[in-house]
Enzyme design. Structure first.
Site, short mmCIF file in Angstrom:
data_model
loop_
_atom_site.label_atom_id
_atom_site.label_comp_id
_atom_site.label_asym_id
_atom_site.label_seq_id
_atom_site.Cartn_x
_atom_site.Cartn_y
_atom_site.Cartn_z
N ASN A 10 0.86 -1.20 0.00
CA ASN A 10 0.00 0.00 0.00
C ASN A 10 0.90 1.25 0.00
O ASN A 10 1.74 1.41 0.89
CB ASN A 10 -0.90 -0.05 1.24
CG ASN A 10 -1.82 1.14 1.35
OD1 ASN A 10 -1.39 2.28 1.16
ND2 ASN A 10 -3.07 0.90 1.66
N HIS A 13 0.99 6.14 2.09
CA HIS A 13 1.73 7.06 2.96
C HIS A 13 2.92 7.72 2.29
O HIS A 13 3.49 8.67 2.84
CB HIS A 13 2.08 6.37 4.28
CG HIS A 13 0.82 6.08 5.04
ND1 HIS A 13 -0.12 7.06 5.29
CD2 HIS A 13 0.30 4.92 5.52
CE1 HIS A 13 -1.16 6.51 5.92
NE2 HIS A 13 -0.93 5.22 6.06
N HIS A 46 -5.55 3.81 -1.66
CA HIS A 46 -6.89 4.16 -1.16
C HIS A 46 -7.20 5.59 -1.55
O HIS A 46 -6.56 6.53 -1.05
CB HIS A 46 -6.88 3.98 0.37
CG HIS A 46 -8.20 4.23 1.04
ND1 HIS A 46 -8.36 4.06 2.40
CD2 HIS A 46 -9.39 4.62 0.57
CE1 HIS A 46 -9.62 4.35 2.72
NE2 HIS A 46 -10.26 4.69 1.62
N ARG A 48 -9.35 8.30 -0.84
CA ARG A 48 -10.33 8.69 0.17
C ARG A 48 -11.16 9.86 -0.32
O ARG A 48 -10.72 10.67 -1.13
CB ARG A 48 -9.62 9.09 1.47
CG ARG A 48 -8.88 7.96 2.14
CD ARG A 48 -8.30 8.43 3.46
NE ARG A 48 -9.35 8.66 4.41
CZ ARG A 48 -9.67 7.84 5.41
NH1 ARG A 48 -8.99 6.73 5.59
NH2 ARG A 48 -10.65 8.13 6.23
N ARG A 52 -6.91 12.84 1.31
CA ARG A 52 -5.85 13.26 2.22
C ARG A 52 -4.49 12.70 1.82
O ARG A 52 -3.46 13.24 2.18
CB ARG A 52 -6.17 12.86 3.66
CG ARG A 52 -6.03 11.41 3.95
CD ARG A 52 -6.18 11.14 5.43
NE ARG A 52 -7.52 11.46 5.90
CZ ARG A 52 -8.10 10.84 6.93
NH1 ARG A 52 -7.46 9.90 7.59
NH2 ARG A 52 -9.31 11.15 7.30
N HIS A 53 -4.47 11.57 1.10
CA HIS A 53 -3.15 11.10 0.60
C HIS A 53 -3.21 10.86 -0.91
O HIS A 53 -2.79 11.71 -1.68
CB HIS A 53 -2.61 9.92 1.41
CG HIS A 53 -3.58 8.90 1.89
ND1 HIS A 53 -4.45 8.24 1.06
CD2 HIS A 53 -3.84 8.41 3.14
CE1 HIS A 53 -5.17 7.40 1.76
NE2 HIS A 53 -4.84 7.47 3.04
N GLU A 73 -8.57 0.75 -3.29
CA GLU A 73 -9.33 0.74 -2.04
C GLU A 73 -10.25 1.95 -2.01
O GLU A 73 -9.82 3.06 -2.34
CB GLU A 73 -8.33 0.85 -0.89
CG GLU A 73 -8.56 -0.11 0.22
CD GLU A 73 -7.62 0.21 1.35
OE1 GLU A 73 -7.99 1.02 2.20
OE2 GLU A 73 -6.53 -0.35 1.37
N THR A 104 -8.27 3.45 8.28
CA THR A 104 -9.50 2.66 8.26
C THR A 104 -9.60 1.91 9.59
O THR A 104 -8.91 0.92 9.80
CB THR A 104 -9.48 1.68 7.07
OG1 THR A 104 -9.07 2.40 5.91
CG2 THR A 104 -10.83 1.07 6.85
N GLU A 154 -11.17 -9.32 2.84
CA GLU A 154 -9.90 -9.00 3.49
C GLU A 154 -10.19 -8.89 4.98
O GLU A 154 -11.01 -8.06 5.39
CB GLU A 154 -9.30 -7.70 2.94
CG GLU A 154 -7.97 -7.38 3.62
CD GLU A 154 -7.16 -6.31 2.91
OE1 GLU A 154 -7.23 -6.22 1.67
OE2 GLU A 154 -6.48 -5.55 3.62
N HIS A 197 -3.83 -4.72 7.74
CA HIS A 197 -3.93 -3.58 8.64
C HIS A 197 -3.02 -3.78 9.86
O HIS A 197 -3.25 -4.68 10.66
CB HIS A 197 -5.35 -3.28 9.11
CG HIS A 197 -5.49 -1.85 9.52
ND1 HIS A 197 -5.96 -0.87 8.68
CD2 HIS A 197 -5.15 -1.22 10.67
CE1 HIS A 197 -5.93 0.30 9.30
NE2 HIS A 197 -5.43 0.10 10.50
N1 PXP Z 1 -5.93 -3.19 3.92
C1 PXP Z 1 -6.87 -2.25 4.02
C2 PXP Z 1 -8.23 -2.57 3.50
C3 PXP Z 1 -6.59 -0.98 4.57
O1 PXP Z 1 -7.56 -0.05 4.67
C4 PXP Z 1 -5.28 -0.71 4.99
C5 PXP Z 1 -4.95 0.64 5.53
O2 PXP Z 1 -5.05 1.60 4.53
C6 PXP Z 1 -4.32 -1.72 4.84
C7 PXP Z 1 -4.67 -2.96 4.33
C8 PXP Z 1 -2.90 -1.49 5.21
O3 PXP Z 1 -2.78 -1.20 6.57
P1 PXP Z 1 -1.39 -0.69 7.11
O4 PXP Z 1 -1.11 0.60 6.42
O5 PXP Z 1 -1.62 -0.55 8.56
O6 PXP Z 1 -0.37 -1.74 6.76
#
Ligand code: PXP
Length: 251
Positions: A10, A13, A46, A48, A52-53, A73, A104, A154, A197
């Site tokens: 992901n 960030h 993602h 949003r 924001r990102h 996402e 999330t 997921e 997550h």
């Molecule tokens: N999976 C989903 C559906 C998420 O919303 C997130 C967070 O954006 C992640 C995975 C990844 O989580 P993390 O950034 O904590 O590894």
């Protein structure tokens, strides 16, 4: 022998850091390409509602420029459904979204929101885009995914990872047992099971031992570690942790 476990990285960030200053640096698409070169199996981003990102343009560039599957996402809003259908990613993952949350924070209430989710699941299915629902490992939520016709869930691993990080071993054991039972239950119903997550090297290695899980999606830890070790090394170390865990899987 359990099936290969895919790693989805992901890149949200990277965009968070970029947006702290505005401008174009660091570029989440560049990060996605480096993560792919380091051996990940897909990229998650993602979009949003508050942007924001990740921004609309990031998603379009990811789709156009990366060589591995894109997992889009999103919240199941009319706006996002329209953008995702136009983007045509490999997959979408439907998540709950509140403007005030830092990330999330909980799973989607698929069981309580079937009427709201059904048109989105149907639209993506009709468009040939694989749909995943980001849910807690609860039977009612898993059964709702089946009823909605989503082929993938997921499992939200946040509560387990939080308990591990807090050193709360009793709570971590409770959460772990829910994840284990949920993965087993979902796979038995014919769903493909992903998880994500809050995962880090240790928790990714642990969860990789569950043979029902086909994919982990990891962002925050990988991007945080990459500050110290670089993205290439971090993705490779994560891959190695997952491979060690998967070797312990008993089908
Ligand atoms: N999976 C989903 C559906 C998420 O919303 C997130 C967070 O954006 C992640 C995975 C990844 O989580 P993390 O950034 O904590 O590894």
């Amino acid at each position: 022998m359990a099936d290969f476990l895919r790693l989805g990285v992901n890149v949200d960030h990277v965009a968070t850091v970029r947006n702290a200053r505005g401008g174009r640096h660091p570029d989440p698409v560049h990060a996605a390409k480096l993560a792919i070169a380091a051996g990940c199996d897909g990229i998650t981003a993602h979009l949003r509602e508050d942007r924001r990102h990740i921004r609309d343009d990031d998603m379009a560039r990811l789709k156009a420029e990366i060589t591995k599957p894109l997992n889009f996402e999103m919240a199941a809003t009319d706006e996002m459904v329209k953008i995702a259908l136009a983007t045509k990613p490999h997959a979408v993952c439907l998540v709950p979204e509140k403007r005030t949350e830092r990330t999330t924070e909980g799973g989607l209430d698929a069981a309580g929101q079937k009427a709201h989710l059904r048109p989105a699941v149907q639209a993506f299915t009709d468009a040939g885009i694989r749909v995943s629902l980001f849910i807690a490992a609860q039977h009612a939520q898993i059964e709702a995914a089946v009823e909605l016709g989503a082929p993938v869930i997921e499992i939200h691993t946040g509560a387990w990872c939080d308990a591990l990080a807090d050193g709360n071993t009793a709570q971590a054991a409770i959460e772990w047992n829910l994840i284990k039972a949920g993965a087993h239950f979902a796979k038995g119903l014919g769903l493909e099971v992903h998880a994500g997550h809050g995962l880090d090297y240790a928790s990714a290695e642990t969860i990789a031992a569950l043979p029902q899980i086909a994919e982990l999606n990891i962002g925050h830890f990988i991007m945080g570690e990459a500050i110290f070790d670089g993205l290439d090394k971090t993705v490779k170390l994560m891959r190695a942790a997952m491979d060690r865990g998967r070797k312990k899987a008993v089908s």
